[in-house]
Write an enzyme that holds these catalytic residues in place. Structure first.
Site, PDB file in Angstrom:
ATOM      1  N   ASP A 158       0.878  -1.228  -0.101  1.00 51.29           N
ATOM      2  CA  ASP A 158       0.118   0.037   0.084  1.00 51.29           C
ATOM      3  C   ASP A 158       0.990   1.078   0.138  1.00 51.29           C
ATOM      4  O   ASP A 158       0.279   2.342  -0.214  1.00 51.29           O
ATOM      5  CB  ASP A 158      -0.971   0.041   1.197  1.00 51.29           C
ATOM      6  N   ARG A 285     -17.400  -2.308 -17.585  1.00 54.29           N
ATOM      7  CA  ARG A 285     -16.942  -3.553 -16.541  1.00 54.29           C
ATOM      8  C   ARG A 285     -16.072  -3.123 -15.516  1.00 54.29           C
ATOM      9  O   ARG A 285     -15.452  -2.284 -15.602  1.00 54.29           O
ATOM     10  CB  ARG A 285     -16.124  -4.326 -17.620  1.00 54.29           C
ATOM     11  N   THR A 523      17.847   8.518 -20.820  1.00 57.07           N
ATOM     12  CA  THR A 523      18.943   7.347 -21.295  1.00 57.07           C
ATOM     13  C   THR A 523      19.090   6.266 -20.074  1.00 57.07           C
ATOM     14  O   THR A 523      19.043   6.585 -18.979  1.00 57.07           O
ATOM     15  CB  THR A 523      20.275   8.151 -21.264  1.00 57.07           C
ATOM     16  N   ARG A 721      34.632  12.137 -14.824  1.00 55.13           N
ATOM     17  CA  ARG A 721      33.277  11.970 -14.011  1.00 55.13           C
ATOM     18  C   ARG A 721      33.681  12.088 -12.433  1.00 55.13           C
ATOM     19  O   ARG A 721      34.697  12.017 -12.288  1.00 55.13           O
ATOM     20  CB  ARG A 721      32.751  10.568 -14.404  1.00 55.13           C
TER      21      ARG A 721
END
Ligand code: ADP
Length: 742
Positions: A158, A285, A523, A721
Site C-alpha cells: 500500500d 465493466r 537515457t 566523471r
C-alpha cells in the site's frame, strides 16, 4: 556518554500482509549480519513463531538465503498473531528470544508489525525480570540481555507509512496494476468500452494515484481526496461525455478500495460503473485487481530497496546505542534514511484518523509533498482539454529528442505538452531530433496528439544522434525565428545535452537562439552527471533482471557460469544495480575497471565455488568495463580455466534493454521532470533569461543545473566523471555485503 553495545544475536521476521521483496530484505539482513560476525535466527510465521518458539526460531546462514531474492512472497512465512497481542504471548516471546541469546530484532512488515515490535521492546525489561523471578530464565539474563534493540523495515504494497517515499512491495504492485491497465486499455479502445478498475488501498491512495499517473486513466477516486462536490456522479458523466466528444475511445476510471465522498461515505466501484453506464448507455465493466497486486516476482526497484533496507537495518543495530529509540529504515529521493519508529507509526495512524473524521487536507499533508504534487499533476494530465486557450502572453515552446531512445520519452513529451497547453502556451515538436529541425519537420502538438503516449515505449517523435555543425546552427536559428520559438525542451542523453549546449553557445551570434533551453535526462545508461535519476534506466534495469531470471532458470541442472553483458556506456549503474537485483557473484564496472590479478582471483573463486557444489555462476559485465578484457575475452578465459569444472556461456543483452514500455517508475519520473521542466522554461521566458540548463534530481531535490557547470559532460569523449557517483557510493558497500564467500 552513550554506551554502544552490539546485540549478541539477532532475529529477523516477516509479519502482517506479505509483500514482494520481503525475501530480498531477509536475505540482506542475514548476509550483512554474517559479515558483521553476528549470528542470525529466522523466525517462521512472524510474531506467531516468536510466541511459539521451538523450531520456529532457527539459525540461518548466508547460503540458506541463496535463490530467494527473485521470489515473491516470503519464504519464512508471515502471519497475524492474536497471541502476540496479549502480555502472556509477549512474555513467551521474550523467554524464547533470551533463551537463544537473542537481543536484536529486525521486523519486516507494515505499521501493525512495527508497533508490535515496539511494544515487545517496551515490556522487555519487565518480562525478563519476571521470567528470572519465576526461574524461567537464569538470573544473569537481567545483565546480559537488559534491552531489546528493534529496527523496522517497512514492507507493504500500500505504501502507507509516513516517513518513507516507498515501502517494499509498492513498486511491484504498481507493475502488476500498470500491466493490467495497459492490457485493458488496448481492449477498451478497440471496442469503445469503459472500465472501472479497483485497486488496493483502504486508507492510502498511493497505488490508485500513481496508477492514474502511469496509465492516463480518466478519473481516479482516492481516500485522501474525495470529489469536491456531492454530485460527483454528474461531474463524472460530464467529463466522460466531453472526452467522447474530443475523440477519446476509452474511459478508464481507477477506484481505490477505500475511496470516499466528502462526508466519508464509501464510493464503490459499482456506483462508479452505474454512473458511467447510464451516461454512455453501453457496457461498463469492473475489474477488481485483488491479490494479483501482491503477487509475482519483485520488481528490480523493490529487490534493491529491500536489499538496501536490510543492509542498513543491520548497520543500525550494530552502530546505534542499545538503548536508542527504535528506528525504521526507508527511502527518500533515492537515499536510505532512518527515522523514529514511534513517530512514523503515530503519523501513519493519524492519517487514518483524519480520514475517519473527514479532515482530508490534514491527511494529504501527512502523505507528503510528493503525493500532493503527484495529485496536482494527475489532475492536469487527465483533463479532457486544457483549462486555458492560448492568448496574450502565450509562449511557444519546442520539444525534441536527442540520442538513443529511452523508455519514458513519450511519457515526458505527453506531460510537457499537456502542462504547457493547460497553462495556455503552444508547443511544437521536432521530428527526429535535430534532423527534423533542419528538414523542417516540425509539428504542432495538441492535447489529444499525445493521447496514449504515457505508456508507449520508444520515441513517437523520433530521435537522432545528430549534434548540429556550426554551419547548421544558423539554419536552426532561422527556423526558430520563423516558428517564433521562445523556449526549448530537449529530452535525451548526452547527445541532447550537447545539442542544447551547441545552440546555447551559438546564441551570441544568433539572436533567435537567445532563449532558455532545458534538458531532461532520458537515457537507459544513467550516465549523466548532476542527476541521480534518468528516465529509462528503471525500465532497462527491469528488462535486464527479467532476462537474467530466465537465464538462471535455464541452468538449474548444470554447473555453468554465465557472463551477461549490459549497457551503460561509461557508467556501471545498470551493471551494479542489476547485479544486486539478480544476486550475481561478480560485477565488472567501468568505474573500477578490470585487472589481470582480479581476473585470476575471480577464476580461482569460481572454481572453488563449483568444486563445493555451486551449480550456477552469474557474472555481469558493463559494456564499458574495460576495452581489452571484453566479454568474449572473459568468456574465453573462463572457459579455458574452467574446463572440467564448469562451462561458460555469454549473453550480450543488447537492444532489448532500450525497448519495452516504460516501467511505472519511469512513467512517474518522466512526468514529474517534464512538468517541472516546462514550468521552469516558462518562468525563464517570463523573466527574459536565456540560460541552458538541465533538470535533475541532485542532493535530494529536483532542480536546474546550468549546463555550463558540467564541462566534463560536454567533452565529446565523455570527459571525466566525479570521483565517486552517488549511486556507486550508495550501492557498492551493500552489493559487497551480499556477495557469498566462495
Ligand atoms: P501489518 O504489519 O501489515 O500492518 P497487522 O496490523 O495485522 O499487519 O499487524 C501484524 C501483527 O503485529 C499482528 O497480528 C500482531 O501480532 C502484531 N501487532 C499489531 N499491533 C500490535 C499491538 N498494538 N500490540 C502488539 N502486537 C501488535
Amino acid at each position: 556518554m552513550e554506551v554502544r553495545r552490539r546485540p549478541h544475536r539477532i532475529a529477523v521476521l516477516t509479519s502482517g500482509g506479505d509483500a514482494p521483496g520481503m525475501n530480498a530484505a531477509v536475505r540482506a539482513v542475514v548476509r550483512t549480519a554474517e559479515g558483521e560476525g553476528l549470528a542470525v535466527a529466522a523466525v517462521r510465521e512472524g510474531f506467531r513463531g516468536l510466541v511459539e518458539g521451538g523450531e520456529a526460531i532457527h539459525p540461518v546462514s548466508s547460503s540458506d538465503v541463496g535463490g530467494v531474492l527473485q521470489r515473491g512472497g516470503t519464504w519464512i512465512g508471515t502471519a497475524r498473531s492474536e497471541a502476540f497481542r496479549t502480555t502472556d504471548g509477549r512474555r513467551a516471546a521474550v523467554a524464547n528470544l533470551v533463551g537463544r541469546g537473542i537481543d536484536g530484532l529486525v521486523v519486516i512488515g507494515g505499521d501493525g508489525s512495527l508497533i508490535g515490535a515496539d511494544v515487545l521492546r517496551d515490556e522487555w525489561e519487565a518480562h525478563v525480570t519476571d521470567l528470572v523471578g519465576d526461574g524461567e530464565l537464569p538470573a544473569a539474563a537481567v545483565d546480559t540481555h537488559p534491552t531489546l534493540q528493534v529496527v523496522g523495515v517497512v514492507a507493504s504494497i500500500d505504501n502507507d507509512l509516513v516517513g518513507t517515499e516507498s515501502t517494499i512491495g509498492a513498486d511491484t504492485a504498481l507493475h502488476r496494476i500498470t500491466e493490467a491497465i495497459d492490457a485493458i486499455h488496448s481492449t477498451a479502445s478497440s471496442h469503445q468500452r469503459s472500465f472501472v478498475i479497483e485497486v488496493m488501498g483502504r486508507d492510502c491512495g498511493h497505488l490508485a494515484l500513481m496508477a492514474g499517473l502511469a496509465t492516463g486513466a480518466q478519473w481516479v477516486f482516492l481516500p485522501e481526496r474525495p470529489p469536491r462536490t456531492d454530485d460527483w456522479v454528474a461531474s463524472l458523466r460530464t467529463a466522460v461525455r466531453l472526452s467522447r466528444q474530443v475523440g477519446r475511445r476509452q474511459n478508464l476510471v481507477i477506484v481505490a478500495e477505500g475511496a470516499r465522498d466528502r462526508h466519508g461515505g464509501r464510493i464503490t466501484s459499482a456506483e462508479v460503473r452505474d454512473a458511467l453506464a447510464e451516461e454512455l448507455g453501453e457496457d461498463t465493466r469492473i475489474t477488481t485487481l485483488g491479490h494479483v497486486q501482491r503477487g509475482g516476482a519483485p520488481s528490480a526497484f523493490d529487490r534493491n530497496l529491500a536489499t538496501r533496507c536490510g543492509y542498513h537495518a543491520v548497520r543500525a543495530l550494530v552502530e546505534r546505542p542499545a538503548e536508542a529509540e527504535p528506528v525504521v529504515v526507508g527511502i527518500r529521493e533515492d537515499r536510505i534514511v532512518t527515522f523514529p519508529l514511534v513517530t512514523a507509526v503515530r503519523e501513519t495512524r493519524a492519517v487514518t484518523d483524519h480520514l475517519a473524521r473527514g479532515e482530508f487536507d490534514d491527511a494529504m499533508r501527512l502523505r507528503g509533498p510528493g503525493f500532493v504534487e503527484a495529485y496536482r499533476t494527475m489532475r492536469t494530465l487527465v483533463r479532457t482539454a486544457p483549462r486555458a486557450a492560448p492568448g496574450a502572453g502565450a509562449h511557444r515552446l519546442l520539444v525534441l529528442h536527442g540520442g538513443g531512445p529511452a523508455p519514458g520519452m513519450n511519457t515526458a513529451v505527453r506531460a510537457a505538452v499537456r502542462t504547457a497547453r493547460d497553462a495556455g502556451h503552444e508547443i511544437l515538436g521536432a521530428r527526429h531530433g535535430v534532423d527534423g529541425l533542419l528538414d523542417g519537420e516540425v509539428i504542432e502538438l495538441d492535447w489529444m496528439t499525445v493521447s496514449g503516449w504515457v505508456s508507449h515505449g520508444g520515441a513517437e517523435l523520433g530521435t537522432s544522434r545528430r549534434i548540429p555543425e556550426d554551419d547548421q546552427v544558423g539554419a536552426i536559428a532561422a527556423r526558430f525565428g520563423e516558428l517564433g520559438v521562445d523556449g526549448v525542451l530537449v529530452i535525451g542523453g548526452r547527445t541532447a545535452y550537447a545539442v542544447a549546449h551547441r545552440l546555447h553557445t551559438a546564441s551570441t551570434g544568433h539572436a533567435q537562439l537567445r532563449i532558455p533551453i532545458v534538458c531532461l535526462p532520458a537515457t537507459i545508461n544513467h550516465d549523466l552527471p548532476a542527476t541521480e535519476l534518468s528516465v529509462g534506466a528503471d525500465t532497462a534495469l527491469n528488462s535486464i533482471v527479467e532476462a537474467v531470471d530466465k537465464i538462471r532458470q535455464s541452468a538449474v541442472a548444470t554447473r555453468r557460469c554465465y557472463i551477461v553483458e549490459v549497457m551503460g556506456n561509461d557508467s556501471g549503474y545498470l551493471a551494479l544495480a542489476s547485479g544486486m537485483a539478480t544476486g550475481s557473484e561478480q560485477v565488472y564496472l567501468p568505474e573500477s575497471g578490470i585487472s589481470l590479478d582480479q581476473l585470476r582471483d575471480d577464476v580461482a573463486r569460481l572454481k572453488e565455488a563449483f568444486a563445493r557444489g555451486r551449480r550456477l555462476g552469474l557474472v555481469i559485465r558493463s559494456e564499458g568495463a574495460d576495452s581489452v578484457y571484453t566479454t568474449p575475452f572473459l568468456w574465453a578465459l573462463f572457459a579455458k580455466e574452467g574446463q572440467g569444472s564448469f562451462d561458460v556461456r555469454q549473453a550480450i543483452l543488447g537492444h532489448l534493454q532500450q525497448g519495452g514500455d516504460p516501467s511505472p517508475i519511469d512513467r512517474i519520473q518522466a512526468t514529474r521532470l517534464a512538468v517541472r521542466a516546462v514550468e521552469e522554461l516558462v518562468g525563464e521566458i517570463d523573466r527574459g533569461t536565456s540560460r541552458a540548463a538541465m533538470i535533475g534530481l541532485a542532493g535530494g531535490s529536483v532542480g536546474l543545473t546550468d549546463l555550463a557547470r558540467l564541462p566534463d559532460l560536454l567533452d565529446p569523449d565523455g570527459g571525466h566523471r566525479p570521483a565517486v557517483e552517488p549511486w556507486l557510493a550508495a550501492l557498492r558497500p551493500v552489493a559487497e555485503a551480499m556477495a557469498l564467500p566462495a
